[in-house]
Design a protein around this motif. Sequence first.
Motif, PDB file in Angstrom:
ATOM      1  N   LEU A   1       0.835  -1.206   0.000  1.00 58.69           N
ATOM      2  CA  LEU A   1       0.000   0.000   0.000  1.00 58.69           C
ATOM      3  C   LEU A   1       0.866   1.251   0.000  1.00 58.69           C
ATOM      4  CD1 LEU A   1      -2.573  -1.083   2.732  1.00 58.69           C
ATOM      5  CD2 LEU A   1      -2.837  -1.246   0.239  1.00 58.69           C
ATOM      6  N   LEU A   2       0.268   2.354  -0.425  1.00 59.68           N
ATOM      7  CA  LEU A   2       0.957   3.636  -0.341  1.00 59.68           C
ATOM      8  C   LEU A   2       1.076   4.052   1.127  1.00 59.68           C
ATOM      9  CD1 LEU A   2      -0.674   5.620  -3.265  1.00 59.68           C
ATOM     10  CD2 LEU A   2       1.746   5.017  -3.076  1.00 59.68           C
ATOM     11  N   PRO A   3       2.221   4.591   1.546  1.00 68.39           N
ATOM     12  CA  PRO A   3       2.370   5.004   2.946  1.00 68.39           C
ATOM     13  C   PRO A   3       1.498   6.205   3.252  1.00 68.39           C
ATOM     14  CG  PRO A   3       4.292   5.671   1.665  1.00 68.39           C
ATOM     15  CD  PRO A   3       3.460   4.812   0.756  1.00 68.39           C
ATOM     16  N   ALA A   4       0.875   6.184   4.421  1.00 65.77           N
ATOM     17  CA  ALA A   4       0.045   7.313   4.842  1.00 65.77           C
ATOM     18  C   ALA A   4       0.942   8.484   5.225  1.00 65.77           C
ATOM     19  CB  ALA A   4      -0.831   6.910   6.022  1.00 65.77           C
ATOM     20  N   PRO A   5       0.601   9.708   4.821  1.00 62.40           N
ATOM     21  CA  PRO A   5       1.438  10.867   5.172  1.00 62.40           C
ATOM     22  C   PRO A   5       1.392  11.139   6.668  1.00 62.40           C
ATOM     23  CG  PRO A   5      -0.605  11.576   4.112  1.00 62.40           C
ATOM     24  CD  PRO A   5      -0.571  10.080   4.006  1.00 62.40           C
ATOM     25  N   SER A   6       2.486  11.672   7.198  1.00 66.56           N
ATOM     26  CA  SER A   6       2.561  11.988   8.621  1.00 66.56           C
ATOM     27  C   SER A   6       3.583  13.092   8.832  1.00 66.56           C
ATOM     28  CB  SER A   6       2.951  10.741   9.425  1.00 66.56           C
ATOM     29  OG  SER A   6       3.167  11.059  10.776  1.00 66.56           O
ATOM     30  N   ASP A   7       3.226  14.056   9.697  1.00 69.38           N
ATOM     31  CA  ASP A   7       4.135  15.156  10.037  1.00 69.38           C
ATOM     32  C   ASP A   7       4.657  15.039  11.470  1.00 69.38           C
ATOM     33  OD1 ASP A   7       3.720  16.327   7.544  1.00 69.38           O
ATOM     34  OD2 ASP A   7       1.944  17.415   8.250  1.00 69.38           O
ATOM     35  N   ALA A   8       4.374  13.902  12.117  1.00 70.90           N
ATOM     36  CA  ALA A   8       4.754  13.754  13.529  1.00 70.90           C
ATOM     37  C   ALA A   8       6.269  13.813  13.705  1.00 70.90           C
ATOM     38  CB  ALA A   8       4.202  12.447  14.092  1.00 70.90           C
ATOM     39  N   LEU A   9       7.015  13.149  12.822  1.00 71.03           N
ATOM     40  CA  LEU A   9       8.472  13.129  12.951  1.00 71.03           C
ATOM     41  C   LEU A   9       9.051  14.517  12.714  1.00 71.03           C
ATOM     42  CD1 LEU A   9      11.135  11.685  13.351  1.00 71.03           C
ATOM     43  CD2 LEU A   9      11.072  10.995  10.946  1.00 71.03           C
ATOM     44  N   ALA A  10       8.565  15.217  11.702  1.00 73.16           N
ATOM     45  CA  ALA A  10       9.079  16.554  11.429  1.00 73.16           C
ATOM     46  C   ALA A  10       8.808  17.493  12.606  1.00 73.16           C
ATOM     47  CB  ALA A  10       8.436  17.106  10.154  1.00 73.16           C
ATOM     48  N   GLY A  11       7.638  17.381  13.223  1.00 74.85           N
ATOM     49  CA  GLY A  11       7.327  18.223  14.378  1.00 74.85           C
ATOM     50  C   GLY A  11       8.209  17.895  15.573  1.00 74.85           C
ATOM     51  N   ALA A  12       8.435  16.605  15.834  1.00 73.89           N
ATOM     52  CA  ALA A  12       9.292  16.213  16.958  1.00 73.89           C
ATOM     53  C   ALA A  12      10.725  16.666  16.726  1.00 73.89           C
ATOM     54  CB  ALA A  12       9.231  14.702  17.150  1.00 73.89           C
ATOM     55  N   LEU A  13      11.181  16.595  15.479  1.00 75.52           N
ATOM     56  CA  LEU A  13      12.549  17.019  15.173  1.00 75.52           C
ATOM     57  C   LEU A  13      12.688  18.533  15.318  1.00 75.52           C
ATOM     58  CD1 LEU A  13      15.214  15.746  14.334  1.00 75.52           C
ATOM     59  CD2 LEU A  13      14.574  16.103  11.945  1.00 75.52           C
ATOM     60  N   ALA A  14      11.654  19.279  14.937  1.00 72.47           N
ATOM     61  CA  ALA A  14      11.675  20.737  15.113  1.00 72.47           C
ATOM     62  C   ALA A  14      11.734  21.091  16.598  1.00 72.47           C
ATOM     63  CB  ALA A  14      10.456  21.360  14.446  1.00 72.47           C
ATOM     64  N   ASP A  15      10.990  20.361  17.426  1.00 72.11           N
ATOM     65  CA  ASP A  15      11.042  20.599  18.873  1.00 72.11           C
ATOM     66  C   ASP A  15      12.437  20.298  19.423  1.00 72.11           C
ATOM     67  OD1 ASP A  15       8.401  21.305  18.808  1.00 72.11           O
ATOM     68  OD2 ASP A  15       7.653  19.335  19.444  1.00 72.11           O
ATOM     69  N   TYR A  16      13.084  19.268  18.887  1.00 70.64           N
ATOM     70  CA  TYR A  16      14.440  18.923  19.342  1.00 70.64           C
ATOM     71  C   TYR A  16      15.409  20.073  19.028  1.00 70.64           C
ATOM     72  CZ  TYR A  16      18.823  16.352  19.845  1.00 70.64           C
ATOM     73  OH  TYR A  16      20.074  15.946  20.222  1.00 70.64           O
ATOM     74  N   ARG A  17      15.298  20.589  17.789  1.00 75.83           N
ATOM     75  CA  ARG A  17      16.183  21.703  17.414  1.00 75.83           C
ATOM     76  C   ARG A  17      15.930  22.908  18.320  1.00 75.83           C
ATOM     77  NH1 ARG A  17      14.212  20.740  12.053  1.00 75.83           N
ATOM     78  NH2 ARG A  17      15.589  19.337  10.876  1.00 75.83           N
ATOM     79  N   THR A  18      14.670  23.179  18.594  1.00 74.74           N
ATOM     80  CA  THR A  18      14.333  24.308  19.463  1.00 74.74           C
ATOM     81  C   THR A  18      14.923  24.126  20.857  1.00 74.74           C
ATOM     82  OG1 THR A  18      12.268  24.658  18.236  1.00 74.74           O
ATOM     83  CG2 THR A  18      12.434  25.636  20.431  1.00 74.74           C
ATOM     84  N   ALA A  19      14.853  22.906  21.386  1.00 80.19           N
ATOM     85  CA  ALA A  19      15.401  22.632  22.715  1.00 80.19           C
ATOM     86  C   ALA A  19      16.912  22.820  22.739  1.00 80.19           C
ATOM     87  CB  ALA A  19      15.027  21.216  23.141  1.00 80.19           C
ATOM     88  N   ILE A  20      17.582  22.340  21.699  1.00 76.04           N
ATOM     89  CA  ILE A  20      19.044  22.488  21.651  1.00 76.04           C
ATOM     90  C   ILE A  20      19.411  23.964  21.530  1.00 76.04           C
ATOM     91  CG2 ILE A  20      21.125  21.926  20.349  1.00 76.04           C
ATOM     92  CD1 ILE A  20      19.993  19.614  21.915  1.00 76.04           C
ATOM     93  N   ASP A  21      18.678  24.707  20.692  1.00 70.85           N
ATOM     94  CA  ASP A  21      18.939  26.145  20.568  1.00 70.85           C
ATOM     95  C   ASP A  21      18.729  26.848  21.912  1.00 70.85           C
ATOM     96  OD1 ASP A  21      19.581  25.921  17.921  1.00 70.85           O
ATOM     97  OD2 ASP A  21      17.565  26.435  17.192  1.00 70.85           O
ATOM     98  N   GLY A  22      17.699  26.437  22.642  1.00 71.57           N
ATOM     99  CA  GLY A  22      17.461  27.033  23.957  1.00 71.57           C
ATOM    100  C   GLY A  22      18.592  26.745  24.927  1.00 71.57           C
ATOM    101  N   MET A  23      19.155  25.549  24.886  1.00 72.83           N
ATOM    102  CA  MET A  23      20.294  25.207  25.747  1.00 72.83           C
ATOM    103  C   MET A  23      21.499  26.075  25.407  1.00 72.83           C
ATOM    104  SD  MET A  23      20.036  21.038  25.874  1.00 72.83           S
ATOM    105  CE  MET A  23      21.610  20.935  26.719  1.00 72.83           C
ATOM    106  N   ARG A  24      21.711  26.288  24.129  1.00 67.83           N
ATOM    107  CA  ARG A  24      22.867  27.103  23.720  1.00 67.83           C
ATOM    108  C   ARG A  24      22.691  28.560  24.143  1.00 67.83           C
ATOM    109  NH1 ARG A  24      23.762  26.752  17.657  1.00 67.83           N
ATOM    110  NH2 ARG A  24      25.605  27.957  18.237  1.00 67.83           N
ATOM    111  N   LYS A  25      21.470  29.094  23.949  1.00 68.74           N
ATOM    112  CA  LYS A  25      21.235  30.493  24.318  1.00 68.74           C
ATOM    113  C   LYS A  25      21.346  30.704  25.826  1.00 68.74           C
ATOM    114  CE  LYS A  25      18.260  31.488  20.349  1.00 68.74           C
ATOM    115  NZ  LYS A  25      16.874  31.784  19.892  1.00 68.74           N
ATOM    116  N   ALA A  26      20.994  29.678  26.588  1.00 64.77           N
ATOM    117  CA  ALA A  26      21.099  29.772  28.049  1.00 64.77           C
ATOM    118  C   ALA A  26      22.507  29.427  28.544  1.00 64.77           C
ATOM    119  CB  ALA A  26      20.081  28.841  28.700  1.00 64.77           C
ATOM    120  N   HIS A  27      23.430  29.202  27.602  1.00 69.03           N
ATOM    121  CA  HIS A  27      24.828  28.875  27.915  1.00 69.03           C
ATOM    122  C   HIS A  27      24.952  27.608  28.769  1.00 69.03           C
ATOM    123  CE1 HIS A  27      25.826  32.772  26.269  1.00 69.03           C
ATOM    124  NE2 HIS A  27      25.002  33.367  27.137  1.00 69.03           N
ATOM    125  N   ARG A  28      24.009  26.686  28.594  1.00 72.51           N
ATOM    126  CA  ARG A  28      24.071  25.451  29.365  1.00 72.51           C
ATOM    127  C   ARG A  28      25.040  24.445  28.763  1.00 72.51           C
ATOM    128  NH1 ARG A  28      18.273  23.183  29.776  1.00 72.51           N
ATOM    129  NH2 ARG A  28      19.407  21.597  30.959  1.00 72.51           N
TER     130      ARG A  28
END
Length: 359
Positions: free
Chosen positions: A292-319
């Motif tokens: 079958l054709l794979p069903a589309p999903s944006d869950a992985l892209a959203g989780a990866l965007a949250d990961y990038r945001t978290a890492i950017d926040g750690m860097r800005k906080a000098h952690r």
Amino acid sequence: MRHWFAANRSKLIHALRMTISCLAAFALAAALALPQAFWAVITAIIVTQSSVGGSLKAALDRFVGSLLGVVYGCAVAILMPHGDPPARALALLVAVAPLSFFAAISAGLRVAPITAIIVLLGTSGASLGPLGFATDRVLEVGLGCVVGVLVSVLVVPARASRSVLVTAAEVARLLARQLDALAADGSAAEGNTDGKGQADMNALALRTRKALTRLETLVGEAARERRSRLADLPDPDPLLRTLMRLRHDVVMLRRAVWEPSRNGAPEWSWAPVAAAAAARLGSLADALAAGLLPAPSDALAGALADYRTAIDGMRKAHRTRDLPTDMLWRLFGAGFALEQASRNLADLEERVADFAARP
């Protein structure tokens, strides 16, 4: 008994094909009055593999190896006298040494030196002569090859092309289980020291490696089916390469997040990404197995965007400034592995779509 038959259906079908090959080869050899029918029977059994592609490979290897051994062994038998033991030993040396070299180069030619030995030392060759014995040997092996391939194609045929999809789906599910285990284990973020958890993960990794090895063999057999016009599925080699890259991504992630840290670990947010990737792998595996054709999903892209945001926040906080080097490697290594896994999952989605709606 019903459960037993269901669990062993493929093995029973393979046994049925081998039995039919054996009887058909014997009947044809007897009808043609071949002097050594057992060679046709043995060859038919050897050639009858679990898939059509495997039978094609076994038939080609068997026939080419036997033909080479027969031709060269017959030439040595005609040109070199071998009536007494010393002369026979010298003839064996001349016959076996070069053929053994070719057998070392190609595993498919391993039967060549054995065939040459039979031509030189076989008792039937003394009465028929080297040329007559060699001719009968080629006919018997050729008959066995033809019977083995025909039975594989006609009697409940098992296409390697279909087995590729089933095995590829199994590999994807095993990779998803590894990602699920990493995401679900909260102690992994702080360095997992649980021996049982490590043993379970190692067992999953071993099963994945074995499944990939089996998939690689099936891909080769499926390629022969495509070349022989016995299957019309797309080339499965890109699918294999994508799954191998995904396995590498999982190994990288496991090493990045599983290593124990002496200095503690920051608040990592990689687990939701791993869980989303596992869910995506599972859905792609189901689609691949079902065609079958794979069903589309944006869950992985959203989780990866949250990961990038978290890492950017750690860097800005000098952690990240005072983190040790090994911790930084783990932090950004996990991010790199997840980024690569996301790209390879997008590629896997395209490969699954290639096989969709195919017979």
